[in-house]
Motif scaffolding. Structure first.
Motif, PDB file in Angstrom:
ATOM      1  N   GLU A 187      19.374 -24.801  15.957  1.00  0.00           N
ATOM      2  CA  GLU A 187      18.728 -23.684  15.259  1.00  0.00           C
ATOM      3  C   GLU A 187      19.245 -22.356  15.800  1.00  0.00           C
ATOM      4  O   GLU A 187      19.554 -22.229  16.989  1.00  0.00           O
ATOM      5  CB  GLU A 187      17.207 -23.765  15.416  1.00  0.00           C
ATOM      6  CG  GLU A 187      16.573 -24.961  14.716  1.00  0.00           C
ATOM      7  CD  GLU A 187      16.666 -24.881  13.208  1.00  0.00           C
ATOM      8  OE1 GLU A 187      16.453 -23.784  12.645  1.00  0.00           O
ATOM      9  OE2 GLU A 187      16.966 -25.915  12.591  1.00  0.00           O
ATOM     10  N   ASP A 188      19.311 -21.371  14.935  1.00  0.00           N
ATOM     11  CA  ASP A 188      19.925 -20.092  15.291  1.00  0.00           C
ATOM     12  C   ASP A 188      18.893 -19.132  15.889  1.00  0.00           C
ATOM     13  O   ASP A 188      18.520 -18.133  15.278  1.00  0.00           O
ATOM     14  CB  ASP A 188      20.577 -19.475  14.053  1.00  0.00           C
ATOM     15  CG  ASP A 188      21.440 -18.266  14.402  1.00  0.00           C
ATOM     16  OD1 ASP A 188      21.804 -18.136  15.589  1.00  0.00           O
ATOM     17  OD2 ASP A 188      21.745 -17.477  13.495  1.00  0.00           O
ATOM     18  N   PHE A 189      18.398 -19.486  17.094  1.00  0.00           N
ATOM     19  CA  PHE A 189      17.433 -18.636  17.781  1.00  0.00           C
ATOM     20  C   PHE A 189      18.054 -17.900  18.965  1.00  0.00           C
ATOM     21  O   PHE A 189      17.396 -17.063  19.587  1.00  0.00           O
ATOM     22  CB  PHE A 189      16.264 -19.473  18.328  1.00  0.00           C
ATOM     23  CG  PHE A 189      15.525 -20.269  17.284  1.00  0.00           C
ATOM     24  CD1 PHE A 189      15.462 -19.844  15.960  1.00  0.00           C
ATOM     25  CD2 PHE A 189      14.891 -21.456  17.631  1.00  0.00           C
ATOM     26  CE1 PHE A 189      14.780 -20.587  15.009  1.00  0.00           C
ATOM     27  CE2 PHE A 189      14.201 -22.199  16.688  1.00  0.00           C
ATOM     28  CZ  PHE A 189      14.154 -21.766  15.368  1.00  0.00           C
ATOM     29  N   TYR A 192      17.717 -14.181  19.912  1.00  0.00           N
ATOM     30  CA  TYR A 192      16.394 -13.591  20.075  1.00  0.00           C
ATOM     31  C   TYR A 192      15.564 -14.254  21.175  1.00  0.00           C
ATOM     32  O   TYR A 192      14.701 -13.608  21.775  1.00  0.00           O
ATOM     33  CB  TYR A 192      15.612 -13.692  18.760  1.00  0.00           C
ATOM     34  CG  TYR A 192      16.328 -13.077  17.591  1.00  0.00           C
ATOM     35  CD1 TYR A 192      16.273 -11.707  17.355  1.00  0.00           C
ATOM     36  CD2 TYR A 192      17.083 -13.860  16.713  1.00  0.00           C
ATOM     37  CE1 TYR A 192      16.930 -11.130  16.274  1.00  0.00           C
ATOM     38  CE2 TYR A 192      17.751 -13.303  15.631  1.00  0.00           C
ATOM     39  CZ  TYR A 192      17.669 -11.937  15.421  1.00  0.00           C
ATOM     40  OH  TYR A 192      18.331 -11.383  14.365  1.00  0.00           O
ATOM     41  N   SER A 239      10.884 -23.500  12.767  1.00  0.00           N
ATOM     42  CA  SER A 239      11.858 -22.545  12.256  1.00  0.00           C
ATOM     43  C   SER A 239      11.206 -21.518  11.338  1.00  0.00           C
ATOM     44  O   SER A 239      11.492 -20.320  11.410  1.00  0.00           O
ATOM     45  CB  SER A 239      12.965 -23.294  11.508  1.00  0.00           C
ATOM     46  OG  SER A 239      13.918 -22.387  10.984  1.00  0.00           O
ATOM     47  N   GLU A 240      10.285 -21.991  10.473  1.00  0.00           N
ATOM     48  CA  GLU A 240       9.563 -21.070   9.598  1.00  0.00           C
ATOM     49  C   GLU A 240       8.715 -20.098  10.413  1.00  0.00           C
ATOM     50  O   GLU A 240       8.609 -18.911  10.075  1.00  0.00           O
ATOM     51  CB  GLU A 240       8.676 -21.863   8.651  1.00  0.00           C
ATOM     52  CG  GLU A 240       9.436 -22.653   7.607  1.00  0.00           C
ATOM     53  CD  GLU A 240       8.520 -23.541   6.800  1.00  0.00           C
ATOM     54  OE1 GLU A 240       7.285 -23.465   6.999  1.00  0.00           O
ATOM     55  OE2 GLU A 240       9.023 -24.311   5.971  1.00  0.00           O
ATOM     56  N   VAL A 282       9.269 -19.031  13.505  1.00  0.00           N
ATOM     57  CA  VAL A 282      10.145 -18.050  14.151  1.00  0.00           C
ATOM     58  C   VAL A 282      10.635 -17.024  13.141  1.00  0.00           C
ATOM     59  O   VAL A 282      10.604 -15.810  13.406  1.00  0.00           O
ATOM     60  CB  VAL A 282      11.331 -18.771  14.821  1.00  0.00           C
ATOM     61  CG1 VAL A 282      12.363 -17.752  15.308  1.00  0.00           C
ATOM     62  CG2 VAL A 282      10.853 -19.631  15.978  1.00  0.00           C
ATOM     63  N   LYS A 283      11.080 -17.492  11.995  1.00  0.00           N
ATOM     64  CA  LYS A 283      11.579 -16.559  10.974  1.00  0.00           C
ATOM     65  C   LYS A 283      10.484 -15.616  10.502  1.00  0.00           C
ATOM     66  O   LYS A 283      10.747 -14.444  10.217  1.00  0.00           O
ATOM     67  CB  LYS A 283      12.151 -17.348   9.802  1.00  0.00           C
ATOM     68  CG  LYS A 283      13.441 -18.084  10.135  1.00  0.00           C
ATOM     69  CD  LYS A 283      13.924 -18.939   8.974  1.00  0.00           C
ATOM     70  CE  LYS A 283      15.202 -19.682   9.345  1.00  0.00           C
ATOM     71  NZ  LYS A 283      15.663 -20.586   8.248  1.00  0.00           N
ATOM     72  N   SER A 284       9.257 -16.116  10.425  1.00  0.00           N
ATOM     73  CA  SER A 284       8.135 -15.266  10.032  1.00  0.00           C
ATOM     74  C   SER A 284       7.895 -14.173  11.063  1.00  0.00           C
ATOM     75  O   SER A 284       7.668 -12.999  10.707  1.00  0.00           O
ATOM     76  CB  SER A 284       6.874 -16.114   9.861  1.00  0.00           C
ATOM     77  OG  SER A 284       5.759 -15.317   9.557  1.00  0.00           O
ATOM     78  N   LEU A 286      10.110 -12.919  13.165  1.00  0.00           N
ATOM     79  CA  LEU A 286      11.240 -11.987  13.102  1.00  0.00           C
ATOM     80  C   LEU A 286      11.127 -11.075  11.876  1.00  0.00           C
ATOM     81  O   LEU A 286      11.416  -9.878  11.953  1.00  0.00           O
ATOM     82  CB  LEU A 286      12.553 -12.754  13.067  1.00  0.00           C
ATOM     83  CG  LEU A 286      12.889 -13.579  14.317  1.00  0.00           C
ATOM     84  CD1 LEU A 286      14.176 -14.353  14.115  1.00  0.00           C
ATOM     85  CD2 LEU A 286      12.976 -12.695  15.556  1.00  0.00           C
ATOM     86  N   SER A 287      10.691 -11.660  10.753  1.00  0.00           N
ATOM     87  CA  SER A 287      10.533 -10.857   9.534  1.00  0.00           C
ATOM     88  C   SER A 287       9.436  -9.818   9.698  1.00  0.00           C
ATOM     89  O   SER A 287       9.588  -8.654   9.289  1.00  0.00           O
ATOM     90  CB  SER A 287      10.218 -11.785   8.356  1.00  0.00           C
ATOM     91  OG  SER A 287       9.996 -11.048   7.176  1.00  0.00           O
ATOM     92  N   GLN A 316      10.720  -7.034  11.908  1.00  0.00           N
ATOM     93  CA  GLN A 316      11.629  -6.134  11.190  1.00  0.00           C
ATOM     94  C   GLN A 316      10.861  -5.191  10.275  1.00  0.00           C
ATOM     95  O   GLN A 316      11.142  -3.987  10.215  1.00  0.00           O
ATOM     96  CB  GLN A 316      12.632  -6.937  10.376  1.00  0.00           C
ATOM     97  CG  GLN A 316      13.656  -6.069   9.652  1.00  0.00           C
ATOM     98  CD  GLN A 316      14.747  -6.893   8.988  1.00  0.00           C
ATOM     99  OE1 GLN A 316      14.613  -8.098   8.851  1.00  0.00           O
ATOM    100  NE2 GLN A 316      15.819  -6.245   8.604  1.00  0.00           N
TER     101      GLN A 316
END
Length: 479
Positions: free
Chosen positions: A299-301, A304, A462-463, A465-467, A469-470, A473
């Motif tokens: 996974e692309d973490f 971060y 993954s969801e 983490v992306k949440s 990060l979103s 941002q």
């Protein structure tokens, strides 16, 4: 007058964690309602945004000038804001709950247009025991929000969370079991409420909330035998308590052989073939933990978070403790590989030690109920629990912790997934307990492929983490 049922499932969310079991919840409830034969229309709405959900509700209710009953069911996220409960559609945003959610008051306004004789609401969502009752009793205010008779059955109090499950949410499963407990005669709504109360009598973290004012004679069905087909399907598709049968009826043995008497020795040998072997336990847990490690490494973490994994041969994570005890204590297990019990005892206070303080406070209780929660791994395992810690490189991000625990039994492995978010308490320190992000559990057959489970757990993390990060941002862009 028409009897209408509305069944809503919200499983796929833009900003909140997905709840895949809610789709199965709605299917089970719709099937249950259909079995009664009482409802003229059963409307199913899955994964709608707020505007779409409200539009569909109006379209379903407007053609009904008067209704004998409206049965409303919701499974999904719930949100409480200033004493008001909000049903969360797929686009729900806590910053705009009125625009992106369906409030309890708004729902009542829509239902009132049909002048229903009875409204029954069953809600499986966090914070669902909304404050309809300001006095703290069981009865609604006199006007009941403009509704003539109203029954509300909610999965928890307004300060509590609901549990997902596999395949159904915990409360929805218990509701179905409560409805089908009787096998003959009428099933009254009061029967359902009483059965649910007893099912949660020892659950200190989840207290179903009931609010009602009606004649107590209203029935869910006049003939409990109408649920015979539903009971059979429930056991196959939706029950979380399937156990290994001590017979060989469903094995690949020819029917001619089955007609012969089967000795106890043969039954024991056949059963042993189905149950766990030490090497299967080691291999299944190893495949799960190794699969999680491999997937998370891909996974692309890395830009971060620093990701660390640690394993334990015991149940060291205290955050998972009460969750595991609640689930395991209700499961049928023919062994004691894991002890998971909740016991209650009456304990008499020490009069001399507490008398002065009690009288000073104006209180005195000579007898109190004490609960004991026990969780213990009794068998020897080299790998029982794995913890992934994602420590952020940047101050604006929280630490994320994922704990996956395997609780073995002879029949299967119970797998528990708990993810938490931990804000900073200092420059190099984070809140110890954190806030719950994901809480789910699964049943994995020994020796079976675990790839589906690896994918499910990693996709969810993954969801998450992306949440985060979103959200970071969006927050930092505005500032």
């Amino acid at each position: 007058m028409a009897a209408i049922a509305i069944v809503i499932a919200s499983a796929d969310y833009a900003r909140l964690s997905p709840l895949p079991c809610c789709v199965d919840d709605a299917e089970a409830i719709s099937t249950l309602l259909s079995a009664t034969g009482r409802f003229d229309d059963i409307h199913r709405f899955n994964d709608l945004d707020a505007a779409g959900l409200k539009a569909q509700l109006r379209a379903a209710l407007e053609p009904v000038p008067s209704a004998s009953e409206i049965f409303f069911y919701f499974s999904g996220h719930g949100h409480s804001e200033d004493g008001e409960f909000f049903f969360c559609p797929k686009d729900f945003d806590a910053r705009k709950p009125n625009a992106t959610g369906l409030s309890n008051a708004e729902l009542h306004a829509l239902l009132r247009e049909t002048s229903p004789e009875l409204v029954v609401k069953v809600i499986d969502a966090c914070s669902s025991g909304s404050l309809l009752v300001k006095s703290g009793g069981d009865f609604l205010p006199a006007d009941k929000g403009g509704l003539k008779n109203l029954v509300q059955i909610a999965s928890c109090m307004d300060s509590q969370t609901s549990l997902t499950g596999e395949p159904l949410s915990e409360f929805t499963e218990q509701f179905c079991l409560a409805v089908t407990q009787k096998t003959e005669g009428s099933v009254y709504y009061t029967d359902i409420v009483s059965e649910i109360r007893d099912r949660y009598i020892n659950d200190r973290d989840r207290t179903p909330h009931f609010a009602f004012q009606f004649s107590a004679r209203e029935t869910f069905t006049d003939d409990a035998s109408a649920f015979d087909d539903f009971r059979a399907r429930f056991e196959i598709e939706w029950s979380s308590k399937r156990s290994v049968a001590l017979n060989i009826v469903d094995s690949a043995v020819p029917s001619a052989v089955l007609s012969n008497p089967v000795s106890l020795l043969d039954l024991l040998r056949e059963t042993d073939e189905r149950l766990a072997k030490p090497e299967e336990v080691t291999a299944t847990i190893g495949a799960l933990f190794d699969g999680l490690r491999a997937r998370l490494e891909s996974e692309d973490f890395a830009d971060y978070y620093e990701t660390n994994a640690a394993e334990s041969s015991n149940f060291d994570d205290t955050g998972s403790r009460s969750f595991m005890i609640r689930v395991l204590s209700q499961q049928k297990r023919s062994d004691n590989f894991v002890t998971a019990t909740i016991t209650r005892e009456h304990k008499r206070n020490n009069r001399l030690a507490t008398l002065t303080a009690s009288f000073a406070m104006g209180l005195y209780d000579d007898d109190q109920i004490v609960e004991h929660w026990d969780l213990q791994l009794n068998m020897s395992l080299k790998r029982a629990q794995i913890t992934f810690t994602l420590t952020p490189y940047f101050m604006a991000l929280q630490k994320i912790k994922l704990v996956v625990t395997c609780a073995p039994s002879l029949e299967r492995c119970f797998v528990f997934e708990l993810a938490t978010g931990h804000p900073r308490t200092d420059f190099q320190a984070f809140d110890y307990e954190g806030a719950e992000l994901t809480r789910r559990w699964y049943k994995q057959d020994w020796g079976a492929d675990v790839e589906w489970l690896v994918e499910k757990i990693v996709s969810k993390l993954s969801e998450t983490v992306k949440s985060q990060l979103s959200e970071a941002q969006e927050r930092l862009s505005i500032s």
